[in-house]
Scaffold this active site. Sequence first.
Site, mmCIF file in Angstrom:
data_model
loop_
_atom_site.group_PDB
_atom_site.id
_atom_site.type_symbol
_atom_site.label_atom_id
_atom_site.label_comp_id
_atom_site.label_asym_id
_atom_site.label_seq_id
_atom_site.Cartn_x
_atom_site.Cartn_y
_atom_site.Cartn_z
ATOM 1 N N VAL A 74 45.810 -44.581 19.189
ATOM 2 C CA VAL A 74 45.372 -45.915 19.627
ATOM 3 C C VAL A 74 46.555 -46.732 20.140
ATOM 4 O O VAL A 74 46.497 -47.318 21.233
ATOM 5 C CB VAL A 74 44.669 -46.667 18.468
ATOM 6 C CG1 VAL A 74 44.233 -48.049 18.920
ATOM 7 C CG2 VAL A 74 43.476 -45.879 17.949
ATOM 8 N N LYS B 224 29.455 -43.410 4.916
ATOM 9 C CA LYS B 224 30.695 -42.643 5.005
ATOM 10 C C LYS B 224 30.557 -41.449 4.071
ATOM 11 O O LYS B 224 29.771 -41.487 3.111
ATOM 12 C CB LYS B 224 31.863 -43.521 4.535
ATOM 13 C CG LYS B 224 33.212 -43.082 5.020
ATOM 14 C CD LYS B 224 33.613 -43.757 6.323
ATOM 15 C CE LYS B 224 34.946 -43.234 6.814
ATOM 16 N NZ LYS B 224 35.336 -43.821 8.083
HETATM 17 P P1 NAD Z 1 47.447 -41.938 14.595
HETATM 18 O O1 NAD Z 1 47.705 -41.159 13.348
HETATM 19 O O2 NAD Z 1 47.255 -41.218 15.880
HETATM 20 O O3 NAD Z 1 48.632 -42.983 14.813
HETATM 21 C C1 NAD Z 1 49.278 -43.664 13.796
HETATM 22 C C2 NAD Z 1 50.756 -43.726 14.161
HETATM 23 O O4 NAD Z 1 51.408 -44.551 13.200
HETATM 24 C C3 NAD Z 1 51.433 -42.359 14.145
HETATM 25 O O5 NAD Z 1 52.152 -42.160 15.339
HETATM 26 C C4 NAD Z 1 52.358 -42.438 12.934
HETATM 27 O O6 NAD Z 1 53.531 -41.683 13.088
HETATM 28 C C5 NAD Z 1 52.639 -43.932 12.868
HETATM 29 N N1 NAD Z 1 53.086 -44.410 11.562
HETATM 30 C C6 NAD Z 1 52.714 -43.982 10.338
HETATM 31 N N2 NAD Z 1 53.372 -44.672 9.393
HETATM 32 C C7 NAD Z 1 54.169 -45.568 10.032
HETATM 33 C C8 NAD Z 1 55.077 -46.568 9.611
HETATM 34 N N3 NAD Z 1 55.329 -46.774 8.318
HETATM 35 N N4 NAD Z 1 55.705 -47.303 10.550
HETATM 36 C C9 NAD Z 1 55.481 -47.083 11.858
HETATM 37 N N5 NAD Z 1 54.624 -46.155 12.321
HETATM 38 C C10 NAD Z 1 53.985 -45.404 11.415
HETATM 39 O O7 NAD Z 1 46.210 -42.878 14.256
HETATM 40 P P2 NAD Z 1 45.307 -43.676 15.284
HETATM 41 O O8 NAD Z 1 44.057 -42.919 15.509
HETATM 42 O O9 NAD Z 1 46.132 -44.141 16.435
HETATM 43 O O10 NAD Z 1 44.913 -44.945 14.393
HETATM 44 C C11 NAD Z 1 45.832 -46.001 14.188
HETATM 45 C C12 NAD Z 1 45.212 -47.020 13.230
HETATM 46 O O11 NAD Z 1 43.999 -47.523 13.781
HETATM 47 C C13 NAD Z 1 44.842 -46.433 11.871
HETATM 48 O O12 NAD Z 1 45.040 -47.423 10.903
HETATM 49 C C14 NAD Z 1 43.347 -46.133 12.003
HETATM 50 O O13 NAD Z 1 42.682 -46.175 10.761
HETATM 51 C C15 NAD Z 1 42.918 -47.286 12.899
HETATM 52 N N6 NAD Z 1 41.702 -46.985 13.669
HETATM 53 C C16 NAD Z 1 41.697 -45.944 14.563
HETATM 54 C C17 NAD Z 1 40.552 -45.689 15.319
HETATM 55 C C18 NAD Z 1 40.507 -44.575 16.347
HETATM 56 O O14 NAD Z 1 39.601 -44.563 17.178
HETATM 57 N N7 NAD Z 1 41.448 -43.649 16.335
HETATM 58 C C19 NAD Z 1 39.417 -46.503 15.151
HETATM 59 C C20 NAD Z 1 39.465 -47.573 14.250
HETATM 60 C C21 NAD Z 1 40.610 -47.800 13.512
#
Ligand code: NAD
Length: 367
Positions: free
Chosen positions: A196, A92
């Site tokens: 996601v 990373k």
């Molecule tokens: P994203 O930022 O697109 O979505 C996260 C969502 O959570 C946003 O809509 C945000 O408004 C909401 N949010 C933030 N705080 C909140 C709260 N307190 N209560 C309710 N909702 C809240 O991120 P993403 O890419 O969809 O990723 C989501 C999770 O999955 C993250 O933890 C990320 O680390 C993990 N992840 C994502 C990927 C990927 O491919 N994008 C891969 C592995 C892990």
Amino acid sequence: MIESNVLEQVEQFSIFGEVSKLGHEQVVFCHDEPTGLKAIIAIHNTVLGPALGGTRMWNYASDQEALVDVLRLSRGMTFKAAISGLNLGGGKAVIIGDAKKMKSEAFMRRFGRFVESLGGRYITAEDVNTKTRDMEYIAMETNHVTGLPESMGGGGDPSPVTAYGTYVGMKAAVKKVYGSDSLAGKKISVQGVGQVGGYLVKHLVEEGATVYITDISEDRLKYISQEYKAHVVGQDEIYDLDVDIYAPCALGATLNTNTINRLKCKVVAGAANNQLADEVKHGNMLIEKGITLAPDFLINAGGLINVYAEFLGGYKAELAYQQAEKIYDTCLTILNNAEVQHITTQEAAMQMALKRIEDMGKVKLAY
Ligand code: NAD
């Protein structure tokens, strides 16, 4: 001559102490005066292959905080790759600073040259505050970069594959608990309907589940609830819902003493990283409450699987989805192992990841 106060500081924080605590192979500090670039690249383990992991840009309060973050994140990548059956190690990078103010073509290309200097031991990708455009700049200086747009032969947005892996992982956990993996008629709460979470809701609704959603973004809530007829609930209310499955897809550490006491579900399966506030304490609390947790670093590995498909060359989305499909069987095996050994599912997942690294390390001893 080194001044005594400098020596004192060096004694208080030992870089090699931190590095050896988590077992890292190599940590590289990158500095460039003209662009103001300050970055740390951490290579945790390359037994299975080159270390792949995204570059995060964050305004860290101190260099020490940045170092601790990159060490922890790179170690997590080792286990995510290992458990997903990928021939990748864990790495990373973090860039220290304000992404809105500091990023430029020169800044990202300079970072790309540092990645290039590692000769392929580290391969980068997007992470928090780095986007496809940044990867394009990095690609001007090195081939050791993934997460490129489809127009450049890359895999594009990994979120659909992450959501698919989370969906099949959830089905495996449901199979273990209910005897059938059907989600039809199941009540499922999804916390966070971003990239996601949004794609996950689509899969769940298409299979006939009743879905409850929460988010801090009113726009996302409106869009997803209208698009998929999902029910909107409050940000805190989500922990008290009478549902079968809870899917954390926003934040880490939402499985803690307060929330676990309130949960009524039988399964937790979501994409958020590091869902257990305390792996041992809260992992055991879930067992006592009869809640089955699908390990997060396994079921959210679709994004890594997607960039791995890109790294292999000639990116094909079908291959990424086929690999993500395997999360189902791996998840079921882990849940069974945890039950037989009376250990948490997180522990069983770590066991499996460590065993693969150990076994493949022995394979590589023979030339
Ligand atoms: P994203 O930022 O697109 O979505 C996260 C969502 O959570 C946003 O809509 C945000 O408004 C909401 N949010 C933030 N705080 C909140 C709260 N307190 N209560 C309710 N909702 C809240 O991120 P993403 O890419 O969809 O990723 C989501 C999770 O999955 C993250 O933890 C990320 O680390 C993990 N992840 C994502 C990927 C990927 O491919 N994008 C891969 C592995 C892990």
